[in-house]
Scaffold this active site. Structure first.
Site, short mmCIF file in Angstrom:
data_model
loop_
_atom_site.label_atom_id
_atom_site.label_comp_id
_atom_site.label_asym_id
_atom_site.label_seq_id
_atom_site.Cartn_x
_atom_site.Cartn_y
_atom_site.Cartn_z
N TYR A 1 0.59 -0.97 -0.01
CA TYR A 1 0.05 -0.06 -0.11
C TYR A 1 0.90 1.15 -0.04
O TYR A 1 1.96 1.31 0.68
CB TYR A 1 -0.88 0.17 1.41
CG TYR A 1 -1.71 1.44 1.20
CD1 TYR A 1 -2.97 1.40 0.66
CD2 TYR A 1 -1.14 2.42 1.80
CE1 TYR A 1 -3.88 2.58 0.49
CE2 TYR A 1 -1.98 3.58 1.75
CZ TYR A 1 -3.24 3.83 1.19
OH TYR A 1 -3.99 4.86 1.16
N TRP B 1 2.08 4.86 -2.35
CA TRP B 1 2.27 5.45 -3.83
C TRP B 1 3.32 4.90 -4.48
O TRP B 1 3.46 4.84 -5.56
CB TRP B 1 2.52 6.84 -3.68
CG TRP B 1 1.53 7.89 -2.87
CD1 TRP B 1 0.75 7.32 -2.05
CD2 TRP B 1 1.05 8.96 -3.79
NE1 TRP B 1 -0.36 8.54 -1.81
CE2 TRP B 1 -0.07 9.49 -2.96
CE3 TRP B 1 1.25 9.69 -4.85
CZ2 TRP B 1 -1.04 10.48 -3.04
CZ3 TRP B 1 0.64 10.96 -5.05
CH2 TRP B 1 -0.56 11.28 -4.21
#
Length: 769
Positions: free
Chosen positions: A109, A111
Site C-alpha cells: 500500500y 504511492w
C-alpha cells in the site's frame, strides 16, 4: 560527462541531470507552471546512506525465531541474491501448503513508483495471484470511509477521485466556495502517477481574481493560501457535521431550500428534515446548538448559510475531514446541504471532495484513461479494508463487519510488503508492531531502510525509479511522461519485476508472470494499449518511438468546461445516478438495512470519543491533527535536504497556538514531549497564531525511530505522529482511518533528547558505498 534524462515522480516531472553515473540534479519539467521544491531531495534519495545496499535476513529469523518473536531490534545478516531467493520461495511454498493462500498478506500500500509498469503493488499482487492467491486490501487511508459511502449516496466515487467540476467552471459561475478543511497548497504539489503540470495554484488564483469568495472552515488558517483572501472560521476539529446540520436548519427556517431539486433529484429529504428540526430526536439542530459544539458563533453559521442560499455556491471538503471517528457523517451532511441549495449539476456549483487534497482535482482535461499496468487477479478473494491491518493480524478466525458484509479474518502467517510503509500510514504504531510480530515471516522489498524494512525478517533491496525505465501517467494530469533510466542500480538493488520473475521461476510459472516480455517490450505493450484507448476517445497520440524520444505526450485541454452531474440534474429520469433510486440518497435504505447504530440511513451528529468536547479532554486537553507534509510525500524523501531543513533540532515540528504554549511554559524552537495513553514522541515546537487554541498539528511521515529499537512502548525520538493516533475504524460502514480523532498533552522534553538515527542503516547492515 553530463547526461540529461527525462523522468517523472509523484511530485513532478523533471529532467534528471547525471554526471559520471550519479544524479546531481532533478530539473523541473519546462512546461510545469508551478513546480515544487521536493525535486531537490532526489539526489539524496538515490545515493544517500538510507539506501539498502544488499539483501539481508534478520538474525533471529535465521535462528528459528518466527511467530511471536520481536522485530526491529535484531542485527541483520547480509546474504547473496541466489540464497535469499531460495529462502523466500521455500517459505512462501511452506505457508501456502500448511496454512492456505489466504494466510499470505499481499500488503503493498502506498504511492511507490509513479511509473505504471514498475509499480510495486501491481507486480506483487500479480505474482501472489498467479501463485494461488493472497489476502488483499481494499479502499485506502486517504478517503476510505468516503470511498465506501459515496456509491450508496451518489452512485460514484468520481466526486472524490475526479473528474469533478473544473476550476474554469467555478471561476466563471461561482460566487462563494465553502471549504471545509480549506484548500491546502501543499497537497497541490503531488499527484499519484506524476504531474507534468502543477496547475492547482494558478487555477485557484484565477478563481480568486474573478471574484470568487472563499471561506476556510478549519482549525488552521494556513489551510488556504494568503492570496485567496479567505474568511477564516476556526472550527473545533471533528465537529463539521454539527455546523452543516445547523446551516441546513437555517435554510429550512428561512424557507430557502430548493424544493424543485429536492423533489426531482433526491430521496429521503423528509427524514433528514425531521432530524434537523428535532422531530426525530427532540433536539433542533439550530445555530445555537451547533455553536456550543463547534465554537463557531451562531451568527456566523446563520450568515454563511444565507449567503450560500443567495449566491452560486460550491461546497467542498478535503479528504482529511472524513479521516475521523464517524467520518462518513460530515461528507453525507454536506451532500444534503448542497442538495438543499439546488446547485448540484449546475455550472461552478454543487459538491465535490478533494479540491484541496491533490493536484489535478478540477484541472480541465479530456477524460482519457491513464497508462495502466498489467492486470491483476486474486483467485483467493480474501480482503480487508486497508486501515484494518492490525485487526486482521490480531483477530484470526473472527468476523470484521464492513459495508454490510461479515468478513472472516484469516490467520496471516506471511506478510509480504513491496511499495509503501505501514509504519507510516497506520495508526497506534506500538499496537501495530505487537500485531505485526504475530506473523511467521515478514518479507519486504524496499529501496530504503524505512521502518517497514527495519521490522522485516527478509529484506530485498529494490531499485528507485531512476534506476529503471518506465512510463509515468496520472488520470488527473494532461501529460504522460517517459521515465528513462538515469543511473545504474545502486549497490545490489534489483527491479521488483526481476525479483518476482526469479521467484516465479522457482515456483514454476516464470513464463506466465513475464508473458515472455522484457522491460522494453512491456513498455511498448502498455503504451500501445493506452494509445488505442485514446483513439476510441478521438485523441491521437504519437507512436511509442516518438514518445520515448521526445520524452512526453501532452493531451490537449478540452474546449468545454466540465460540470459534474449536469446531465443528471437536467433530466434525472433519463440520466439516473447509479444508486438504487437513481437519485441522490439523502436517506439510504441500503445503509439503514445494515443495522449499524453509528451509521443510520441519513447523516447524523455523533460525538467522537476523542475531541475537545469529550471527557477525555480533561486528561489530554489538546486535539492533535496529523496532516500531509509539504516537505516530502508521506514518508518518501524524509531523508532528503528539503525535509531536514524544516525540522527543529532534527525533530518533526508541531504547531501550537501561543496561548497554549504560554500556559505550559513552552517556547518556540524547543524539543517537546507529545503524549497520550498510546505513546509519546519528541517534536520541535513551532508557535503560531495560525492555529486555533486547543489544537496542535503535526505532519505525518517522519520515519519511526523508537528510542529502543524493537520496543512497542518506546517514545519515537524523531516525531512520528502515528505513534499517538487511535487505530479505530470510522464506523462499521466505512472502516476507514480515524487518525484525526486524537487527543494529546505536551510538555518540555525532560533532559537531553536522544539522537535521531533512523536515516542510517540498522545494526548489521552497511551503508551504500
Amino acid at each position: 560527462m553530463t547526461e540529461i534524462k527525462p523522468h517523472g515522480s509523484h511530485w513532478g516531472s523533471f529532467d534528471a541531470v547525471v554526471e559520471n553515473g550519479r544524479l546531481v540534479q532533478a530539473r523541473p519539467f519546462a512546461r510545469d507552471p508551478f513546480p515544487g521544491s521536493l525535486l531537490e531531495s532526489m539526489p539524496e534519495a538515490v545515493h544517500g546512506k538510507a539506501r539498502i545496499d544488499r539483501p539481508y535476513v534478520r538474525a533471529g529469523w535465521l535462528r528459528g525465531e518466527r511467530r511471536g518473536s520481536s522485530r526491529g531490534g535484531d542485527d541483520f545478516v547480509p546474504m547473496g541474491w541466489d540464497q535469499v531467493i531460495r529462502l523466500v520461495a521455500e517459505e512462501a511454498a511452506r505457508v501456502r501448503t500448511e496454512h492456505g493462500h489466504a494466510s499470505i498478506l499481499g500488503g503493498s500500500y502506498g504511492w511507490s513508483s509513479a511509473g505504471r509498469y514498475h509499480h510495486a503493488r501491481t507486480q506483487l499482487h500479480r505474482y501472489l495471484g498467479q501463485a494461488g492467491g493472497f489476502t488483499a486490501q481494499v479502499t485506502n487511508y486517504s478517503y476510505g470511509a468516503g470511498m465506501t459511502l459515496m456509491p450508496h449516496i451518489l452512485g460514484t466515487n468520481e466526486v472524490i477521485q475526479g473528474p469533478v467540476t473544473d476550476w474554469a467552471s467555478i471561476r466563471k459561475h461561482a460566487k462563494l466556495m465553502l471549504c471545509f478543511g480549506g484548500l491546502p497548497l501543499k497537497n497541490g504539489l503531488v499527484t499519484s502517477g506524476g504531474a507534468g503540470g502543477h496547475e492547482y495554484v494558478p487555477l485557484m488564483k484565477a478563481a480568486a481574481a474573478a471574484g470568487v469568495r472563499f471561506v476556510n472552515i478549519s482549525p488552521f488558517k494556513g489551510d488556504v493560501g494568503d492570496f485567496l483572501g479567505a474568511e477564516w472560521v476556526p472550527i473545533r476539529p471533528n465537529t463539521d457535521a454539527a455546523m452543516m446540520f445547523a446551516m441546513a436548519h437555517v435554510l429550512i427556517e428561512a424557507g430557502r431550500e430548493d424544493a424543485d431539486f429536492l423533489a426531482r433529484c433526491t430521496v429521503g429529504y423528509d427524514r433528514f428534515r425531521d432530524y434537523v428540526l428535532g422531530v426525530a430526536d427532540g433536539v433542533a439542530k439550530t445555530p445555537e446548538w451547533a455553536a456550543a459544539i463547534t465554537e463557531v458563533p451562531a451568527e456566523t453559521i446563520r450568515r454563511l448559510a444565507l449567503e450560500a442560499a443567495g449566491s452560486p455556491t460550491m461546497c467542498t471538503a478535503t479528504w482529511s475531514i472524513q479521516r475521523a471517528e464517524h467520518g462518513e457523517q460530515p461528507w453525507w451532511a454536506l451532500i444534503a446541504f448542497a442538495a438543499m441549495l439546488g446547485g448540484i449539476g449546475k455550472p461552478g456549483r454543487g459538491i465535490a471532495f478533494g479540491y484541496g487534497s491533490m493536484n489535478g482535482m478540477g484541472t480541465p482535461r479530456h477524460e482519457v484513461p491513464s497508462v495502466a499496468g498489467p492486470a491483476v487477479r486474486n483467485p483467493c478473494g480474501a480482503y480487508i479494508p486497508v486501515a484494518r491491518v492490525t485487526e486482521l493480524l490480531e483477530r484470526p478466525g473472527e468476523i470484521l463487519q464492513y459495508n454490510g458484509r461479515d468478513l472472516l479474518l484469516p490467520d496471516i502467517r506471511l506478510i509480504w510488503w513491496a511499495g509503501g510503509n505501514p509504519f507510516h500510514h497506520h495508526q497506534d504504531l506500538g499496537r501495530l508492531l505487537r500485531a505485526w510480530n504475530r506473523a511467521d515471516t515478514v518479507v519486504v522489498q524496499e529501496p530504503w531502510w524505512t521502518a517497514v524494512a527495519r521490522h522485516a525478517d527478509i529484506v530485498l533491496p529494490a531499485t528507485t525509479t531512476l534506476e529503471r525505465n518506465d512510463i509515468g501517467s496520472a488520470s488527473r494530469d494532461r501529460y504522460v511522461r517517459a521515465m528513462h533510466q538515469a543511473v545504474p542500480p545502486q549497490g545490489q538493488a534489483r527491479n521488483d519485476v526481476d525479483i518476482f520473475a526469479d521467484l516465479a521461476d522457482a515456483a514454476g510459472f516464470r513464463a506466465q508472470f513475464t508473458e515472455q516480455r522484457d522491460e522494453g517490450a512491456w513498455l511498448r505493450h502498455l503504451y500501445g494499449r493506452w494509445r488505442q484507448a485514446c483513439a476510441t476517445h478521438g485523441i491521437e497520440v504519437p507512436d511509442f518511438e516518438r514518445f520515448w524520444a521526445e520524452g512526453f505526450v501532452e493531451i490537449p485541454a478540452p474546449e468545454q468546461d466540465y460540470v459534474q452531474f449536469a446531465e443528471f440534474a437536467a433530466d434525472p429520469e433519463a440520466n439516473p445516478l447509479n444508486t438504487p433510486s437513481g437519485k441522490v440518497e439523502i436517506f439510504s435504505e441500503t445503509v439503514a438495512s445494515f443495522g449499524y447504530a453509528e451509521t443510520p440511513g441519513h447523516a447524523v451528529w455523533m460525538e467522537p470519543t476523542e475531541y475537545l468536547g469529550s471527557p477525555l479532554a480533561q486528561t489530554f486537553p489538546l486535539h492533535m491533527l496529523s496532516f500531509q507534509p509539504a516537505t516530502r510525500l508521506h514518508g518518501q524523501l524524509d531523508s532528503g535536504p528539503v525535509a531536514a531543513a524544516d525540522k527543529i533540532q532534527g525533530r518533526e515540528p508541531i504547531r501550537m497556538n501561543p496561548a497554549d504554549a504560554a500556559a505550559r511554559g513552552l517556547r518556540d524552537g524547543q524539543v517537546v514531549r507529545v503524549f497520550n495513553a498510546r505513546g509519546a514522541v519528541a517534536a520541535g515546537l513551532r508557535v503560531t497564531e495560525e492555529i486555533r487554541p486547543g489544537v496542535v498539528a503535526m505532519a505525518t511521515g517522519a520515519w519511526w525511530n523508537p528510542a529502543r529499537p524493537g520496543a512497542t512502548d518506546a517514545a519515537c525520538v524523531h516525531g512520528n505522529a502515528n505513534v499517538l493516533t487511535a487505530d479505530i475504524g470510522t464506523s462499521r460502514l466505512g472502516q476507514g482511518s480515524a487518525a484525526q480523532s486524537c487527543l494529546v498533552e505536551i510538555e518540555a522534553w525532560p533532559g537531553e533528547p536522544p539522537p535521531v538515527t533512523v536515516h542510517a542503516p540498522p545494526a548489521g547492515a552497511t551503508a551504500l558505498s
